[in-house]
Design a protein around this motif. Sequence first.
Motif, PDB file in Angstrom:
ATOM      1  N   GLU A 223       0.824  -1.201   0.000  1.00 25.88           N
ATOM      2  CA  GLU A 223       0.000   0.000   0.000  1.00 25.88           C
ATOM      3  C   GLU A 223       0.862   1.258   0.000  1.00 25.88           C
ATOM      4  O   GLU A 223       0.609   2.198  -0.761  1.00 25.88           O
ATOM      5  N   THR A 224       1.908   1.257   0.827  1.00 23.02           N
ATOM      6  CA  THR A 224       2.816   2.408   0.869  1.00 23.02           C
ATOM      7  C   THR A 224       3.529   2.566  -0.467  1.00 23.02           C
ATOM      8  O   THR A 224       3.671   3.685  -0.995  1.00 23.02           O
ATOM      9  N   ALA A 225       4.005   1.450  -1.028  1.00 24.31           N
ATOM     10  CA  ALA A 225       4.707   1.503  -2.315  1.00 24.31           C
ATOM     11  C   ALA A 225       3.781   2.021  -3.416  1.00 24.31           C
ATOM     12  O   ALA A 225       4.192   2.842  -4.262  1.00 24.31           O
ATOM     13  N   ASP A 226       2.538   1.575  -3.401  1.00 27.00           N
ATOM     14  CA  ASP A 226       1.589   1.983  -4.433  1.00 27.00           C
ATOM     15  C   ASP A 226       1.318   3.486  -4.363  1.00 27.00           C
ATOM     16  O   ASP A 226       1.295   4.181  -5.393  1.00 27.00           O
ATOM     17  N   ILE A 227       1.121   4.014  -3.145  1.00 30.68           N
ATOM     18  CA  ILE A 227       0.870   5.451  -3.001  1.00 30.68           C
ATOM     19  C   ILE A 227       2.097   6.261  -3.427  1.00 30.68           C
ATOM     20  O   ILE A 227       1.984   7.301  -4.072  1.00 30.68           O
ATOM     21  N   ALA A 228       3.311   5.767  -3.068  1.00 34.23           N
ATOM     22  CA  ALA A 228       4.544   6.460  -3.456  1.00 34.23           C
ATOM     23  C   ALA A 228       4.667   6.536  -4.971  1.00 34.23           C
ATOM     24  O   ALA A 228       4.992   7.595  -5.543  1.00 34.23           O
ATOM     25  N   VAL A 229       4.401   5.409  -5.643  1.00 33.88           N
ATOM     26  CA  VAL A 229       4.512   5.370  -7.105  1.00 33.88           C
ATOM     27  C   VAL A 229       3.487   6.298  -7.745  1.00 33.88           C
ATOM     28  O   VAL A 229       3.808   7.094  -8.643  1.00 33.88           O
ATOM     29  N   ARG A 230       2.246   6.235  -7.286  1.00 39.69           N
ATOM     30  CA  ARG A 230       1.201   7.056  -7.903  1.00 39.69           C
ATOM     31  C   ARG A 230       1.400   8.543  -7.594  1.00 39.69           C
ATOM     32  O   ARG A 230       1.039   9.396  -8.401  1.00 39.69           O
ATOM     33  N   SER A 231       1.972   8.849  -6.432  1.00 39.36           N
ATOM     34  CA  SER A 231       2.281  10.252  -6.119  1.00 39.36           C
ATOM     35  C   SER A 231       3.302  10.812  -7.096  1.00 39.36           C
ATOM     36  O   SER A 231       3.202  11.959  -7.555  1.00 39.36           O
ATOM     37  N   SER A 232       4.302   9.997  -7.429  1.00 40.17           N
ATOM     38  CA  SER A 232       5.332  10.462  -8.368  1.00 40.17           C
ATOM     39  C   SER A 232       4.756  10.655  -9.765  1.00 40.17           C
ATOM     40  O   SER A 232       5.155  11.570 -10.495  1.00 40.17           O
ATOM     41  N   LEU A 233       3.810   9.784 -10.132  1.00 42.70           N
ATOM     42  CA  LEU A 233       3.217   9.879 -11.470  1.00 42.70           C
ATOM     43  C   LEU A 233       2.312  11.103 -11.603  1.00 42.70           C
ATOM     44  O   LEU A 233       2.016  11.542 -12.720  1.00 42.70           O
ATOM     45  N   THR A 234       1.886  11.661 -10.459  1.00 39.36           N
ATOM     46  CA  THR A 234       1.025  12.848 -10.509  1.00 39.36           C
ATOM     47  C   THR A 234       1.809  14.135 -10.248  1.00 39.36           C
ATOM     48  O   THR A 234       1.223  15.153  -9.887  1.00 39.36           O
ATOM     49  N   GLY A 235       3.144  14.056 -10.407  1.00 37.82           N
ATOM     50  CA  GLY A 235       3.936  15.273 -10.383  1.00 37.82           C
ATOM     51  C   GLY A 235       4.686  15.570  -9.104  1.00 37.82           C
ATOM     52  O   GLY A 235       5.160  16.692  -8.919  1.00 37.82           O
ATOM     53  N   HIS A 236       4.822  14.580  -8.211  1.00 36.25           N
ATOM     54  CA  HIS A 236       5.562  14.797  -6.965  1.00 36.25           C
ATOM     55  C   HIS A 236       6.919  14.092  -7.035  1.00 36.25           C
ATOM     56  O   HIS A 236       7.038  13.038  -7.669  1.00 36.25           O
ATOM     57  N   LEU A 237       7.907  14.680  -6.356  1.00 38.82           N
ATOM     58  CA  LEU A 237       9.205  14.019  -6.206  1.00 38.82           C
ATOM     59  C   LEU A 237       9.183  13.277  -4.873  1.00 38.82           C
ATOM     60  O   LEU A 237       8.949  13.880  -3.827  1.00 38.82           O
ATOM     61  N   VAL A 238       9.394  11.958  -4.926  1.00 37.30           N
ATOM     62  CA  VAL A 238       9.284  11.111  -3.738  1.00 37.30           C
ATOM     63  C   VAL A 238      10.641  10.501  -3.416  1.00 37.30           C
ATOM     64  O   VAL A 238      11.273   9.874  -4.271  1.00 37.30           O
ATOM     65  N   PHE A 239      11.076  10.681  -2.179  1.00 34.60           N
ATOM     66  CA  PHE A 239      12.288  10.028  -1.679  1.00 34.60           C
ATOM     67  C   PHE A 239      11.882   8.977  -0.655  1.00 34.60           C
ATOM     68  O   PHE A 239      10.979   9.214   0.168  1.00 34.60           O
ATOM     69  N   SER A 240      12.564   7.839  -0.672  1.00 36.48           N
ATOM     70  CA  SER A 240      12.278   6.823   0.339  1.00 36.48           C
ATOM     71  C   SER A 240      13.439   5.844   0.436  1.00 36.48           C
ATOM     72  O   SER A 240      14.431   5.959  -0.292  1.00 36.48           O
ATOM     73  N   THR A 241      13.293   4.878   1.354  1.00 34.40           N
ATOM     74  CA  THR A 241      14.335   3.867   1.559  1.00 34.40           C
ATOM     75  C   THR A 241      13.753   2.474   1.418  1.00 34.40           C
ATOM     76  O   THR A 241      12.551   2.251   1.627  1.00 34.40           O
TER      77      THR A 241
END
Length: 586
Positions: free
Chosen positions: A408-426
């Motif tokens: 769920e966390t991975a899915d939200i991170a991926v979709r956030s990036s596709l909608t124009g956000h820069l996402v950093f994570s580990t």
Amino acid sequence: MSADALKPRVRYASDQMMHELVRRLLDAGHLSRAQADDLQSRSVLAGRPLDELVISERIVDEEAVLRILSELSRIPFHHLAEVKIQPDAVRRVPARLALRHTVFPVSEARGTITLAVCRVPDVTLVESLRMVLNSAVEWILCTRPDIAKSVKHFYGLGVQSIDGLVENTPDTEIDRSGADVSIEDDQEGVTRFVNQIIAEAIRLGATDIHIEPFETELRLRYRVDGMLQNIPIPQGVHKLRRAIASCVKIMADMNIAERRKTHDGRIKVRLAEDEFDLRVSILPTNYGETVNMRILNRKSMFIDLEHLGLSERQAPIIAQLAALPHGVVLLTGPTGSGKTTTLYALLSRINRDDVKVITVEDPIEYQMQGINQVQVNAPIGLSFAAVLRSILRHDPDIILIGEIRDRETADIAVRSSLTGHLVFSTLHTNDAPSAVTRLVDMGIEPYLVSSCLEGAIAQRLVRRVCPACAEPAECQDVILEEITAMWPDKVKDAKFQRGRGCPDCSFTGYHGRIALFEIMVMNDAIRSMVVHNRPSNEIRSVAMQHGLVTLRRDGWDRVISGMTTVDEVVRVARKVEGDEGCGNVQ
């Protein structure tokens, strides 16, 4: 004529020597005439040696004063990092004697013991020590901090405050079940000892303090630069194990009467101007309660990319990833490899008034001005996924997710990036290419990973060679062949080093850490392999053909420059098939 007869005769401390010292300091411009007259007057009134006044008031640097006194007394000046200390000599001199006279035994040969001292000794001290030790004595001059660190290392931390307590505590005190373990008369000494343990850990930059009881000893260890180090403590301290545990529990507001259960608490301490939180955990063991204290600096920390130890080829690549308008950038590596520190260094580069940054962390490790930081609280439903869903309604430009742990966390991170956000994570993976397959294993479609992932950075921390005691080191032939295959142009100018061990590095040979990086920047070839769901070893081979430098190869680059050792690189970075001569260097 014997060699001893040829040695220049040593001069001991006297009023005449202090007058000569003042004259030398005046000639060198270290003192004005007014300062000299004032110091001489106060020296007479206070009964303190003039050299001690000059150093304690920081009018002249201690080393400069000692070098002049070395010339006047004919006693050589040395840094203890330059001297090989003999443990047998240390055992010859009792701790109380070393503390009382601020001396430290360095070596013993042919019936003569060499003592390090931070002031030129007078005749009375010379004769007194000669009688007590029943030995001829030679001297070297060292700075007071050098002697203090060496006494602490070889005689044990807190020896000055705990020595009397140990002598006055019976061996049976630790075995009385059901007795009151608080030592009323000596509590001040135990508290002082615990405070010294905490203060020394902070000074050494330790992240954890471990106090572990065993049948006939109490072991103190600090985790410094990621490695556990045994910290010497005075003999007999194991007799106070229950008093020490009780003291920590009182400081952390725990129940000292309950010794059968686990305890968790916090201690707030101050060292100089800095404040620290200590997370305390206590476990009951068969020989008493074992204590762990995690040290957290409460002060806001500023971290910059330039302080990470990036090489000239790496800095532009990471800066480029930090400047992307959207996408996912992942830091990979095991716990304690510095991933969060690197993420915050990236954020500090892009933290501006025209950018909104929100982080979701568990726990918040660094406090950074201008960034909205959210602490996860799973018991009340504030999970990573729940926070991320709300974050998107706060119009962020950049999102930092402490760790991608589930689909769920991975899915939200991926979709956030596709909608124009820069996402950093580990992520917890061994290398950079494995980050791709880990996301796919979590259930993210390969085409989504290919579209959103911009780069993966694998990281490890290695200890840096102590600059104070660094010396040339040999390199085994098999390792030298591997390094030559990877860096043929650099190896001829290699500067292999190791630390001999000195007071500055607590005699470990290492001081501080640097990061090794493996940076994989996505390109068309790699994206195509991701879409076709190719395994990580094939992705790594293609990435290496396009210039990826593996962790081990980056480690050998740091070994060549003398920053770390072969042992450190071998410890954290495994050899990768096909690494030798793998394409263009990034």
